[in-house]
Design a protein around this motif. Structure first.
Motif, PDB file in Angstrom:
ATOM      1  N   LEU A 242      33.065 -21.584  44.391  1.00 15.62           N
ATOM      2  CA  LEU A 242      34.243 -21.881  45.206  1.00 15.62           C
ATOM      3  C   LEU A 242      35.448 -22.201  44.334  1.00 15.62           C
ATOM      4  CD1 LEU A 242      32.727 -23.975  48.141  1.00 15.62           C
ATOM      5  CD2 LEU A 242      33.571 -21.626  48.211  1.00 15.62           C
ATOM      6  N   SER A 243      35.240 -22.937  43.258  1.00 13.88           N
ATOM      7  CA  SER A 243      36.348 -23.216  42.340  1.00 13.88           C
ATOM      8  C   SER A 243      36.837 -21.938  41.676  1.00 13.88           C
ATOM      9  CB  SER A 243      35.908 -24.222  41.268  1.00 13.88           C
ATOM     10  OG  SER A 243      35.678 -25.493  41.842  1.00 13.88           O
ATOM     11  N   SER A 244      35.908 -21.042  41.362  1.00 17.61           N
ATOM     12  CA  SER A 244      36.290 -19.760  40.775  1.00 17.61           C
ATOM     13  C   SER A 244      37.160 -18.958  41.735  1.00 17.61           C
ATOM     14  CB  SER A 244      35.036 -18.963  40.404  1.00 17.61           C
ATOM     15  OG  SER A 244      35.351 -17.719  39.847  1.00 17.61           O
ATOM     16  N   ILE A 245      36.795 -18.943  43.017  1.00 23.12           N
ATOM     17  CA  ILE A 245      37.589 -18.223  44.019  1.00 23.12           C
ATOM     18  C   ILE A 245      38.955 -18.866  44.184  1.00 23.12           C
ATOM     19  CG2 ILE A 245      37.716 -17.654  46.474  1.00 23.12           C
ATOM     20  CD1 ILE A 245      34.639 -17.406  46.416  1.00 23.12           C
ATOM     21  N   GLU A 246      39.010 -20.188  44.181  1.00 24.75           N
ATOM     22  CA  GLU A 246      40.299 -20.885  44.305  1.00 24.75           C
ATOM     23  C   GLU A 246      41.216 -20.551  43.138  1.00 24.75           C
ATOM     24  OE1 GLU A 246      39.251 -24.960  44.632  1.00 24.75           O
ATOM     25  OE2 GLU A 246      38.465 -24.791  46.671  1.00 24.75           O
ATOM     26  N   ALA A 247      40.662 -20.468  41.940  1.00 18.61           N
ATOM     27  CA  ALA A 247      41.468 -20.139  40.772  1.00 18.61           C
ATOM     28  C   ALA A 247      42.007 -18.713  40.875  1.00 18.61           C
ATOM     29  CB  ALA A 247      40.644 -20.305  39.499  1.00 18.61           C
ATOM     30  N   THR A 248      41.164 -17.798  41.346  1.00 22.31           N
ATOM     31  CA  THR A 248      41.624 -16.424  41.542  1.00 22.31           C
ATOM     32  C   THR A 248      42.757 -16.370  42.551  1.00 22.31           C
ATOM     33  OG1 THR A 248      39.481 -15.455  40.984  1.00 22.31           O
ATOM     34  CG2 THR A 248      40.936 -14.135  42.356  1.00 22.31           C
ATOM     35  N   ALA A 249      42.594 -17.065  43.675  1.00 26.94           N
ATOM     36  CA  ALA A 249      43.613 -17.050  44.720  1.00 26.94           C
ATOM     37  C   ALA A 249      44.937 -17.618  44.226  1.00 26.94           C
ATOM     38  CB  ALA A 249      43.120 -17.835  45.938  1.00 26.94           C
ATOM     39  N   ALA A 250      44.877 -18.705  43.461  1.00 29.24           N
ATOM     40  CA  ALA A 250      46.107 -19.281  42.917  1.00 29.24           C
ATOM     41  C   ALA A 250      46.791 -18.304  41.972  1.00 29.24           C
ATOM     42  CB  ALA A 250      45.787 -20.587  42.193  1.00 29.24           C
ATOM     43  N   GLY A 251      45.984 -17.583  41.181  1.00 22.88           N
ATOM     44  CA  GLY A 251      46.556 -16.583  40.287  1.00 22.88           C
ATOM     45  C   GLY A 251      47.210 -15.444  41.047  1.00 22.88           C
ATOM     46  N   THR A 252      46.584 -14.996  42.132  1.00 25.67           N
ATOM     47  CA  THR A 252      47.164 -13.906  42.925  1.00 25.67           C
ATOM     48  C   THR A 252      48.479 -14.356  43.553  1.00 25.67           C
ATOM     49  OG1 THR A 252      44.874 -13.331  43.485  1.00 25.67           O
ATOM     50  CG2 THR A 252      46.609 -12.106  44.570  1.00 25.67           C
ATOM     51  N   ASN A 440      43.933 -10.832  27.666  1.00 27.77           N
ATOM     52  CA  ASN A 440      44.258 -11.132  29.068  1.00 27.77           C
ATOM     53  C   ASN A 440      45.762 -11.070  29.273  1.00 27.77           C
ATOM     54  OD1 ASN A 440      42.087 -12.349  31.133  1.00 27.77           O
ATOM     55  ND2 ASN A 440      44.146 -12.890  31.848  1.00 27.77           N
ATOM     56  N   ASN A 441      46.177 -10.502  30.400  1.00 21.28           N
ATOM     57  CA  ASN A 441      47.582 -10.534  30.774  1.00 21.28           C
ATOM     58  C   ASN A 441      47.986 -11.933  31.224  1.00 21.28           C
ATOM     59  OD1 ASN A 441      48.348  -7.853  30.317  1.00 21.28           O
ATOM     60  ND2 ASN A 441      47.599  -7.180  32.326  1.00 21.28           N
ATOM     61  N   ARG A 442      49.235 -12.283  30.966  1.00 15.58           N
ATOM     62  CA  ARG A 442      49.749 -13.568  31.450  1.00 15.58           C
ATOM     63  C   ARG A 442      49.737 -13.605  32.976  1.00 15.58           C
ATOM     64  NH1 ARG A 442      50.799 -17.001  34.037  1.00 15.58           N
ATOM     65  NH2 ARG A 442      52.392 -18.636  33.921  1.00 15.58           N
ATOM     66  N   PHE A 443      50.062 -12.486  33.621  1.00 17.74           N
ATOM     67  CA  PHE A 443      50.134 -12.447  35.080  1.00 17.74           C
ATOM     68  C   PHE A 443      49.098 -11.453  35.609  1.00 17.74           C
ATOM     69  CE2 PHE A 443      54.397 -13.738  33.689  1.00 17.74           C
ATOM     70  CZ  PHE A 443      54.541 -14.927  34.397  1.00 17.74           C
ATOM     71  N   ASP A 444      47.866 -11.917  35.681  1.00 11.75           N
ATOM     72  CA  ASP A 444      46.753 -11.107  36.177  1.00 11.75           C
ATOM     73  C   ASP A 444      46.405 -11.604  37.578  1.00 11.75           C
ATOM     74  OD1 ASP A 444      44.091 -10.236  36.831  1.00 11.75           O
ATOM     75  OD2 ASP A 444      43.714  -9.845  34.720  1.00 11.75           O
ATOM     76  N   ARG A 463      38.270 -15.231  19.999  1.00  7.37           N
ATOM     77  CA  ARG A 463      39.710 -15.204  19.737  1.00  7.37           C
ATOM     78  C   ARG A 463      40.424 -14.619  20.942  1.00  7.37           C
ATOM     79  NH1 ARG A 463      41.398 -14.900  14.633  1.00  7.37           N
ATOM     80  NH2 ARG A 463      39.743 -16.459  14.416  1.00  7.37           N
ATOM     81  N   LEU A 464      41.267 -15.407  21.615  1.00  6.36           N
ATOM     82  CA  LEU A 464      41.993 -14.967  22.804  1.00  6.36           C
ATOM     83  C   LEU A 464      43.404 -14.530  22.430  1.00  6.36           C
ATOM     84  CD1 LEU A 464      42.392 -14.660  25.894  1.00  6.36           C
ATOM     85  CD2 LEU A 464      43.002 -17.096  25.960  1.00  6.36           C
ATOM     86  N   VAL A 465      43.774 -13.320  22.865  1.00  5.37           N
ATOM     87  CA  VAL A 465      45.121 -12.793  22.702  1.00  5.37           C
ATOM     88  C   VAL A 465      45.705 -12.575  24.093  1.00  5.37           C
ATOM     89  CG1 VAL A 465      46.534 -10.878  21.861  1.00  5.37           C
ATOM     90  CG2 VAL A 465      44.598 -11.694  20.497  1.00  5.37           C
ATOM     91  N   VAL A 466      46.877 -13.141  24.324  1.00  7.53           N
ATOM     92  CA  VAL A 466      47.536 -13.044  25.627  1.00  7.53           C
ATOM     93  C   VAL A 466      48.698 -12.055  25.533  1.00  7.53           C
ATOM     94  CG1 VAL A 466      48.794 -14.306  27.421  1.00  7.53           C
ATOM     95  CG2 VAL A 466      46.906 -15.406  26.196  1.00  7.53           C
ATOM     96  N   VAL A 467      48.788 -11.170  26.515  1.00  4.79           N
ATOM     97  CA  VAL A 467      49.975 -10.320  26.660  1.00  4.79           C
ATOM     98  C   VAL A 467      50.979 -11.165  27.428  1.00  4.79           C
ATOM     99  CG1 VAL A 467      50.880  -8.095  27.438  1.00  4.79           C
ATOM    100  CG2 VAL A 467      48.483  -8.296  26.750  1.00  4.79           C
ATOM    101  N   THR A 468      51.941 -11.723  26.720  1.00  2.00           N
ATOM    102  CA  THR A 468      52.754 -12.813  27.261  1.00  2.00           C
ATOM    103  C   THR A 468      53.617 -12.405  28.450  1.00  2.00           C
ATOM    104  OG1 THR A 468      54.439 -12.336  25.586  1.00  2.00           O
ATOM    105  CG2 THR A 468      52.821 -14.066  25.078  1.00  2.00           C
ATOM    106  N   ASP A 469      53.983 -11.127  28.522  1.00  2.08           N
ATOM    107  CA  ASP A 469      54.714 -10.650  29.694  1.00  2.08           C
ATOM    108  C   ASP A 469      53.928  -9.544  30.390  1.00  2.08           C
ATOM    109  OD1 ASP A 469      54.977  -8.788  27.705  1.00  2.08           O
ATOM    110  OD2 ASP A 469      57.119  -8.436  27.981  1.00  2.08           O
ATOM    111  N   GLY A 470      52.594  -9.619  30.270  1.00  2.84           N
ATOM    112  CA  GLY A 470      51.731  -8.610  30.864  1.00  2.84           C
ATOM    113  C   GLY A 470      51.479  -8.858  32.338  1.00  2.84           C
ATOM    114  N   TYR A 471      51.575  -7.797  33.127  1.00  2.00           N
ATOM    115  CA  TYR A 471      51.324  -7.858  34.563  1.00  2.00           C
ATOM    116  C   TYR A 471      50.187  -6.910  34.909  1.00  2.00           C
ATOM    117  CZ  TYR A 471      55.808 -10.279  34.968  1.00  2.00           C
ATOM    118  OH  TYR A 471      56.828 -11.185  34.837  1.00  2.00           O
TER     119      TYR A 471
END
Length: 509
Positions: A242-252, A440-444, A463-471
């Motif tokens: 349930l927490s995983s789903i909540e995190a996904t929803a907040a991201g969307t 991972n994209n910043r805005f996934d 090692r995590l690399v973020v695409v800082t303006d990635g959508y």
């Protein structure tokens, strides 16, 4: 000191359980793999079927066949080995992906044989069957309201979830007891052995990143490289769904806010839903008005016999899934919203094309539910879903109920009598010789950055690399391609703190 001792005992128990899971697959003889032409033909690729145990605790028991596809390295003189890859979902088909074209391009396709497959329970690998025929399956998914909008639809959706669970059990009960990602990871280990690579080189995104994390946790001494993208946090996914789903929803919700902001900035010349001088708040108000209308009744577009009526469920699904792709999906969502506003004057053909291209198949949805329910943890009964959806809507008004109701059948799922002893719940620390590379994209919209950061923490050395303006749901661009290529070929990790930028922002094409 007691909590520390208790934690040590729990960790030792987990490692003992993991050792047993590994021992079970090690007891299975390496299968033979005979490559041949694909039927139907998949240009430039070879196909095979590989037998694996249905239940690894019974290696001499029934078997299922995995459908596997190989794309040969185009520069065999400089071949590194085999790059294994899988499709996300869960429920996506590697065979269908291979049929659409080249699996990887550039240096990766020159230096690696690329192998993908249909995971057990998917497509040609003993695909899950939950209905007596295709017509019944299509009727079920076409008429299901996700999310429901009133008490009547809530009752119908709860009943549908129970019927789906019962149908999957009735049609394929023996299979659905063995669809955890641990089962899939052990299948992957058998494929590695069958192909003959001494260690696994793997690339996977979205749900397939979770498959890679499971493999790395179980078989750390058999990993050459793990490149995981669009990351699922493995800990919450398995033990606090349930927490995983909540995190996904907040991201969307966050990504949809970006959609509105960038659409307002781009204006109508680049975003069909934009308007001269419109603010983000004005676009949101117009979108909310459409959603409110659809809650009451489907919105008609066009006139006469060609009219298409868009339901609330279809509209919410379009909001969620079109955000995955900023190049085609974002303009598609903007066009859909604009045509809905036009109503009778709108173009029903365009709307129908967008919705048809968007809709997942019944086979994918059946597999998604069955694999999710095998992996996930739900302690709430199905009748609690309206209350859970209301709670979720407080922080994610549009997307919380949508993502939550997709998993409602799991609350009524026919768990095996002895549960799922093959489930793996951690620890997730990767003890591989070469740390995993995470992107991972910043805005996934489906696997938000917060989950990727938790996944990186759980995996430890990764090692995590973020695409800082990635959508969007897939990290892309020259920077991402170069990091992925150098890691998979040369085992070269980028420096800590490395980031990428996006080559193509939304609404600029």
């Amino acid at each position: 000191m007691a909590p520390v001792v208790g934690g040590c005992v729990a960790t030792e128990d987990s490692r003992s359980a993991a050792a047993e899971l590994v021992a079970q697959v090690d007891a299975v003889p390496t299968p033979r793999i005979d490559w041949g032409p694909c039927a139907p033909v998949i240009d430039g690729k070879e196909c095979a079927t590989v037998p694996v145990p249905l239940d690894y605790a019974r290696p001499d028991g029934p078997r299922i066949e995995l459908a596997v596809v190989r794309q040969r390295a185009s520069d065999p003189a400089h071949r590194v080995g085999t790059l294994f890859t899988a499709v996300g979902g869960p429920g996506g088909s590697g065979v269908e992906w291979a049929a659409r074209g080249e699996l990887f391009s550039g240096e990766l396709s020159r230096r690696f044989d690329v192998v993908t497959f249909d995971q057990r329970g998917v497509g040609r690998s003993a695909g899950v069957r939950c209905f007596p025929d295709t017509g019944a399956q299509q009727d079920f998914w076409r008429t299901l309201a996700l999310p429901p909008v009133d008490a009547e639809q809530e009752r119908a959706t709860e009943d549908a979830g129970r019927r789906l669970a019962a149908g999957c059990d009735r049609q394929d009960g023996a299979l659905i007891a063995h669809l955890t990602t641990v089962d899939a990871a052990r299948d992957l280990e058998l494929l590695r052995r069958a192909i003959g690579d001494p260690e696994l080189t793997y690339e996977g995104a979205s749900y397939a990143s979770y498959l890679g994390a499971v493999y790395g946790a179980l078989f750390p001494d058999r990993v050459r490289a793990l490149q995981l993208s669009a990351l699922i946090d493995p800990a919450t996914y398995t033990t606090d769904t349930l927490s995983s789903i909540e995190a996904t929803a907040a991201g969307t919700e966050e990504v949809f806010s970006e959609f509105l902001r960038l659409c307002a900035e781009a204006g109508p010349s680049h975003c069909a839903f934009g308007a001269p001088g419109s603010s983000t708040a004005q676009l949101r108000s117009r979108d909310t008005a459409l959603l409110d209308r659809a809650r009451t009744a489907a919105i008609p577009v066009g006139s006469g016999a060609d009219t298409v009526a868009v339901t609330y469920s279809e509209l919410v699904q379009a909001h969620a899934l079109l955000l995955y792709d900023p190049v085609q999906g974002w303009p598609g969502l903007a066009t859909l919203l604009a045509e809905l506003e036009r109503g009778p004057a709108g173009n029903p053909t365009v709307v129908r094309e967008i919705l048809t291209a968007l809709a997942p198949t019944g086979d994918l949805l059946d597999s998604f539910v069955a694999i999710s329910c095998a992996d996930n943890s739900f302690t709430e009964p199905p009748q609690r879903w309206p209350g859970l959806a209301a709670e979720s809507a407080r922080t994610a008004p549009l997307f919380g109920p949508f993502w939550l109701y997709l998993r409602q059948p799991c609350a009524a799922w026919p768990d095996p009598a002895d549960g799922y002893p093959q489930r793996y719940t951690g620890p997730w620390t990767q003890r591989t010789e070469v740390p995993a590379l995470l992107l991972n994209n910043r805005f996934d919209p489906a696997t938000p950055l917060t989950g990727a950061q938790r996944a990186a923490d759980a995996l430890g050395t990764a090692r995590l690399v973020v695409v800082t303006d990635g959508y969007g749901h897939e990290p892309v661009g020259a920077c991402v391609t170069e990091l992925r290529t150098r890691y998979l070929i040369d085992l070269r990790l980028p420096a800590p703190g490395t980031t990428c930028t996006n080559d193509r922002p939304p609404f600029t094409g």
